[in-house]
Design a protein around this motif. Structure first.
Motif, PDB file in Angstrom:
ATOM      1  N   GLU A   1      27.595 -19.988 -71.261  1.00 22.21           N
ATOM      2  CA  GLU A   1      28.048 -21.376 -71.400  1.00 22.21           C
ATOM      3  C   GLU A   1      26.862 -22.326 -71.503  1.00 22.21           C
TER       4      GLU A   1
ATOM      5  N   ARG B   1      25.233 -21.963 -74.963  1.00 20.76           N
ATOM      6  CA  ARG B   1      26.033 -22.523 -76.067  1.00 20.76           C
ATOM      7  C   ARG B   1      26.055 -24.044 -76.029  1.00 20.76           C
ATOM      8  N   ARG B   2      25.770 -24.642 -74.885  1.00 21.94           N
ATOM      9  CA  ARG B   2      25.680 -26.104 -74.802  1.00 21.94           C
ATOM     10  C   ARG B   2      24.327 -26.619 -75.283  1.00 21.94           C
TER      11      ARG B   2
END
Length: 848
Positions: A238, A241-242
Motif C-alpha cells: 500500500e 502504490r501511494r
C-alpha cells in the motif's frame, strides 16, 4: 549447464554408480547454485535409478510447486508428467512421474503406508539447514529403512548453511560429502536502523529505504523486500502504490497462501523493474532472477508450541544471522548487489547464529502418533538427529493418550491407528473418526478443512461477519461457519458473490477441495455408512470434546471475555463468538497466542459443552474440592466448594471461613507465582538473597543454607501469617524475616565477606551489584580505575569482581575480569576511541 552445482556432477554420478550399499550423500551448496533444480535431474539422468521415483523434499508447499514447474519446463514437459509435485491436499502427478517434489509430511505418511518405500529409488532432502520438524523425523526413518529393508535406497541431504560435521557423523562412515562453492557476486551490506524520533512502522522504513536508494542509484534489476507476514506485506505494498516515485515499478506480493498465478508472476521474468514484497518463502529454494537490491526487515513470524501451556504461539521474532546472510545473498546472484538491513550492526552481532530447529518448538503429538503407527515402540530413544525437549515429548505422549490413541502402556490402539491414517493433526483426526462413526463426516470435514486453510471470513469495517450467520439455538461457532461456506458453495465460490456475503472465495474453494479429500480418506474406514447427516449443537459438542478435552474453558464471569482454560491457562474470547452469550463451559478449538499491541491468548471457534457431556466422556477427570481459594476479583482467600474438571473450576459456592495457615499458604503462592506483589520485596531484597546464596556456595564451611524456591515459599508464608487478603500483606516488611536467615553467631559475616561497597583507591568506593546466578559486578568510570592493576575482589579474595568500565558519559565501553590484562591489551583501542571525544580528561599512555 552454467550453474555452479555442475562442479560436482561427475562426483555425484560416480557415487551413484558405486554398487556399495547404504548410499548417503551430503551436498553442501549455497542458495542460488542450482542444487534444488539440477541435483534431481543429475540423479535421474545418471541411469542409476531407472526403476523408481526420486522424492525431493521441500520445507514449503510453494517451493515444491514452483520447483516442479521449473524442472518440468527445463525438461520441455508439462508439470504432472515426468516431473510432478504432491503437497498436503494437492497432488499433480501421473503414472509417468519420476521426479516428485513433496513436502516433508507426505514422505512420513508414505512411510506409514509402505515401510519399504517400494517404487522410490532416491530421496533428496532439500534445504535441510532449515531443520523442519518432519524433515528430521523423515530422515531418521529413511536411514532405518535403508539399513534394515532397502540398502539400495539412495539418500541425499542438501544444505546451504548447516554445519556439515554433525550431519556426517549422523550418517556414519558411509557418508559422502560433496561441496559446490557456488558463484555469487559481492553484496554491499548497509545498516539502516530506525530513528527513534520517527516512530515509523517497519513497512514505512522499507518504503523510505527503497526511495532513498533510488535517489542516488539508477534503477537496475529488481528489488526484493522481506517482511514477516501478510499484514506487513500488504502495508508495504500500500505504501509503495501511494508513492509517486514507484509508479514505474511492478509491485508484487509473494507468500505461501497466495494463488499460484500470483506466485508465478512474482518470480517470472519481467522487462519492467519489479519490487517483490515477500515472507521468508523467498529466502531459500525459490530464486527471483535479476534481484540487485534486498530490503530486509530482519523479522519473521515464527510459530512455536509452548508445551508447558499447550498453546501455539505466533510471534514476530528477529531472524538469525544465518537467515540474514541468506536474504542478503539474494542480491548477488546475477550481478553485484546491495542489501539494506533495517536494524543496526550492533543488533546483528547479538542475534542468534541460526534459527532454533523446529523440533524444539513444535507440538510433538503428531510425531508421537506417526512414529508409533510406523512401528517405533520406544520413541524416547528414537534415532533423533536432534533430540526434542524431554518434557515436551512427555506432554505430547500425554495428549495423544488423552485422545485414546495410546493405551496405558503407551501402545498404539485401534483408534490411534485410524487417526494416524488421516493427514491432519491428531486432535482433528480424532474428531473425524468420531464424526464418521456417527454419520457426520461431511460436516466435520468442512470444519477440519477450515482449520487447515487461510481465514474464511473477510475482516474489516463494514464487512458482513460470522455473527450474521448465527441462528437462534446455535451453541457452536462452527454452525455459522458451515452455513456461510454452504452459501459460498452455492455461489460456486465466485469472488464477487463471496465478497458480497463477507467471505473469501479462494479460501472457500480451498476448504471444499480439502474437505473432499479428507472425506474420501476417512470414508474408507466406514464404507457402508452415509456421512451427510448435519449434527445439532449437542452432537457437535459431543464430537469435538473427543479431540479437544485439553481446550475446555469457562468465562471468568458474565461481563467479561476473559477465560480460564484447563491447565491453569488464561485467554480472551473473540468478541463474535457464540459462547459469549452462553454461561456454560465451552471448547475452544483454536487457542493461539498472538502478538499485536499486546500479547494475547485468543480463543476462537468455540462450542458450548455441558457438564453432563464432560462427565460422559471423562468421568474420572472430575473432582470435588472443599477448602480455601484465592478470589482474584476481591483479592481475598475464601472458603469454597468446587466441582473441577481436571484443574478447571466448573461450579463454585461459598463454604465459610478458611483456616489461618491455609490462607497464608494460598496468599504466599499468589506472591510466589507473581500474581501479587509485596511493595517491600524490592531490588534490595533480591540482592540480599543473592548475597546469602553466594555466601552459602562460596563458604560451605559455615553451613548456611541457600534460599531456594522452597525457602522463599516458607519466607512468604511467614510474611503472610494471619492474613486473608492482599490488602493485609501488601505493605508488610520483608527484610525482617530475611535478616534472621543467618544464625546469630555469624552476625556481620555477610557484610564482611560480601559487602555492598568496595574500596578502589584514595577513599573512592564503588557499589557491588549482586544478581542471582551471576558474578558480582562493579560499574566504574575509567578515570577512577587508572593506577589500579589488580582486579577488586570480595569474599576474602575468593571472588574476583566483574568490572564494567564506563566512558565519561557513564556508558559501558568494556567488561573485564582481568584489569591488568585490560591495561596491557584493549585499553589502547578504548583510549583511541574516547580521548578524541573527551579531550579534557586525562588519558595515560598504554603500558607496554
Amino acid at each position: 549447464m552454467s550453474l555452479p552445482i555442475f562442479e560436482i556432477e561427475d562426483q555425484l554420478r560416480s557415487i551413484l554408480s558405486n554398487p556399495s550399499k547404504n548410499c548417503r550423500i551430503v551436498v553442501e551448496a549455497p542458495t542460488g547454485s542450482g542444487k534444488s533444480t539440477q541435483v534431481p535431474q543429475i540423479i535421474i539422468d545418471s541411469g542409476q535409478v531407472e526403476k523408481g521415483e526420486i522424492y525431493v523434499l521441500q520445507p514449503r508447499r510453494i517451493a515444491a510447486r514452483m520447483l516442479a514447474r521449473r524442472v518440468a519446463s527445463e525438461r520441455n514437459q508439462k508439470v504432472g508428467r515426468e516431473v510432478g509435485y504432491q503437497v498436503r491436499f494437492e497432488s499433480v502427478i501421473s503414472r509417468d512421474t519420476r521426479i516428485r517434489f513433496v513436502t516433508e509430511g507426505i514422505l512420513i505418511r508414505r512411510l506409514l503406508e509402505d515401510p519399504e518405500l517400494k517404487g522410490i529409488s532416491a530421496i533428496v532432502f532439500d534445504e535441510f539447514h532449515e531443520r523442519n520438524f518432519f524433515g528430521d523425523v523423515s530422515l531418521a526413518r529413511c536411514l532405518e529403512v535403508q539399513e534394515t529393508r532397502r540398502p539400495d535406497l539412495k539418500i541425499v541431504v542438501m544444505s546451504a548453511t548447516l554445519e556439515i560435521e554433525p550431519l556426517k557423523a549422523y550418517f556414519g562412515e558411509c557418508a559422502h560429502h560433496l561441496k559446490s562453492e557456488g558463484r555469487t557476486y559481492p553484496v554491499q551490506i548497509e545498516y539502516c536502523p530506525p530513528k527513534e524520533r520517527h516512530k515509523d512502522q517497519i513497512w514505512d522504513l522499507a518504503v523510505r529505504a527503497i526511495r532513498d536508494h533510488f535517489k542516488t542509484c539508477a534503477v537496475e534489476g529488481h528489488t526484493l523486500v522481506f517482511m514477516p507476514g501478510r499484514h506487513e506485506i500488504r502495508k508495504t505494498v500500500e505504501g509503495l502504490r501511494r508513492a509517486s516515485w514507484a509508479k514505474n515499478f511492478e509491485i508484487l506480493e509473494l507468500y505461501g497462501d497466495l494463488p499460484p498465478e500470483k506466485q508465478d508472476a512474482a518470480i517470472s521474468n519481467s522487462t519492467r523493474p519489479k519490487i517483490v514484497v515477500a515472507t521468508n518463502v523467498a529466502e531459500t529454494s525459490i530464486t527471483i532472477d535479476g534481484v540487485l537490491l534486498v530490503i530486509d526487515s530482519g523479522l519473521e513470524r515464527r510459530s512455536a508450541f509452548d508445551s508447558r501451556r499447550g498453546i501455539t504461539t505466533l510471534h514476530i521474532e528477529k531472524i538469525s544471522q544465518a537467515s540474514a546472510d541468506q536474504r542478503s545473498g539474494r542480491a548477488g546472484r546475477t550481478a553485484p548487489g546491495k542489501a539494506i538491513r533495517l536494524w543496526s550492526q550492533r543488533d546483528q552481532e547479538t542475534r542468534a547464529q541460526a534459527t532454533p530447529s523446529e523440533i524444539l518448538r513444535m507440538d510433538l503429538s503428531e510425531a508421537v502418533l506417526l512414529l508409533k503407527a510406523s512401528g517405533i515402540s520406544d520413541i524416547r530413544n528414537f534415532r533423533w538427529f536432534e533430540k526434542p525437549d524431554p518434557n515436551a515429548l512427555e506432554k505430547a505422549i500425554e495428549r495423544v493418550t488423552q485422545l485414546g490413541a495410546l493405551d496405558d502402556t503407551e501402545a498404539l490402539t485401534e483408534m490411534g491407528l485410524e487417526i494416524s491414517r488421516l493427514p491432519v493433526a491428531p486432535q482433528y483426526g480424532r474428531i473425524l473418526v468420531e464424526a464418521a462413526s456417527l454419520g457426520c463426516l461431511d460436516y466435520f470435514a468442512i470444519v477440519t478443512a477450515a482449520a487447515q486453510s487461510r481465514p474464511f471470513f473477510l475482516s474489516g469495517k463494514g464487512q458482513v461477519d460470522r455473527s450474521d450467520y448465527q441462528a437462534a439455538g446455535d451453541q457452536s461457532d462452527y454452525q455459522a461457519l458451515v452455513r456461510a461456506w454452504q452459501q459460498a458453495s452455492r455461489a460456486r465460490f465466485d469472488r464477487h458473490a463471496c465478497d458480497q456475503i463477507g467471505v473469501h472465495g479462494g479460501a472457500g474453494r480451498d476448504i471444499d477441495r480439502i474437505a473432499r479429500q479428507l472425506s474420501t480418506v476417512a470414508k474408507r474406514m466406514y464404507p457402508n455408512q452415509a456421512q451427510n447427516r448435519e449434527p445439532d449443537s449437542e452432537q457437535i459438542a459431543d464430537i469435538l470434546i473427543t479431540g479437544f478435552s485439553d481446550r475446555v474453558a469457562i468465562k471468568n464471569n458474565s461481563a467479561t471475555l476473559a477465560c480460564q482454560l484447563v491447565g491453569k491457562r488464561r485467554g480472551m474470547l473473540e468478541k463474535g463468538s457464540i459462547v459469549t452469550k452462553i454461561p456454560t463451559p465451552f471448547i475452544a478449538s483454536e487457542v493461539i497466542e498472538i502478538e499485536g499491541k499486546d500479547v494475547q491468548v485468543k480463543l476462537d471457534y468455540c462450542t458450548s459443552v455441558s457438564e453432563a457431556l464432560l462427565q460422559k466422556h471423562f468421568p474420572n477427570d472430575f473432582s470435588e474440592y472443599n477448602g480455601g481459594i484465592y478470589n482474584s476479583s476481591n483479592r481475598r482467600v475464601e472458603g469454597r466448594v468446587e466441582t473441577r474438571f481436571r484443574d478447571l473450576v466448573i461450579t463454585s459456592k461459598s463454604s465459610g471461613e478458611v483456616p489461618e495457615a491455609e490462607a497464608s499458604r494460598i496468599l504466599a503462592e499468589q506472591v510466589f507465582n507473581g500474581e501479587l506483589t509485596l511493595k517491600k520485596w524490592d531490588r534490595k531484597v533480591d540482592e540480599y538473597i543473592a548475597r546469602i546464596n553466594l555466601l552459602a556456595r562460596t563458604f560451605p564451611e559455615y553451613e548456611i543454607p541457600e534460599i531456594d524456591d522452597d525457602a522463599k515459599m516458607l519466607l512468604l508464608e511467614q510474611i503472610c501469617t494471619g492474613a486473608f487478603s492482599y490488602k493485609e500483606i501488601k505493605d508488610r516488611p520483608v527484610m525482617d524475616e530475611l535478616t534472621n536467615w543467618i544464625p546469630g553467631q555469624y552476625y556481620g559475616l555477610l557484610d564482611r565477606l560480601l559487602p555492598e561497597r568496595v574500596e578502589l583507591k584514595e577513599g573512592k568506593h564503588s557499589r557491588v551489584f549482586y544478581v542471582e546466578n551471576e558474578k558480582p559486578k562493579i560499574s566504574v568510570m575509567i578515570q577512577h580505575l587508572f593506577g589500579i592493576d589488580r582486579t577488586p575482589t570480595v569474599g576474602d579474595g575468593r571472588i574476583p569482581l566483574v568490572v564494567e568500565i564506563l566512558a565519561p558519559n557513564q556508558r559501558p565501553v568494556q567488561v573485564t575480569e582481568d584489569l591488568a590484562g585490560f591495561w596491557r591489551g584493549s585499553y589502547a583501542g578504548v583510549r583511541a576511541q574516547l580521548r578524541g571525544r573527551y579531550p579534557k580528561h586525562d588519558w595515560p599512555e598504554p603500558k607496554s
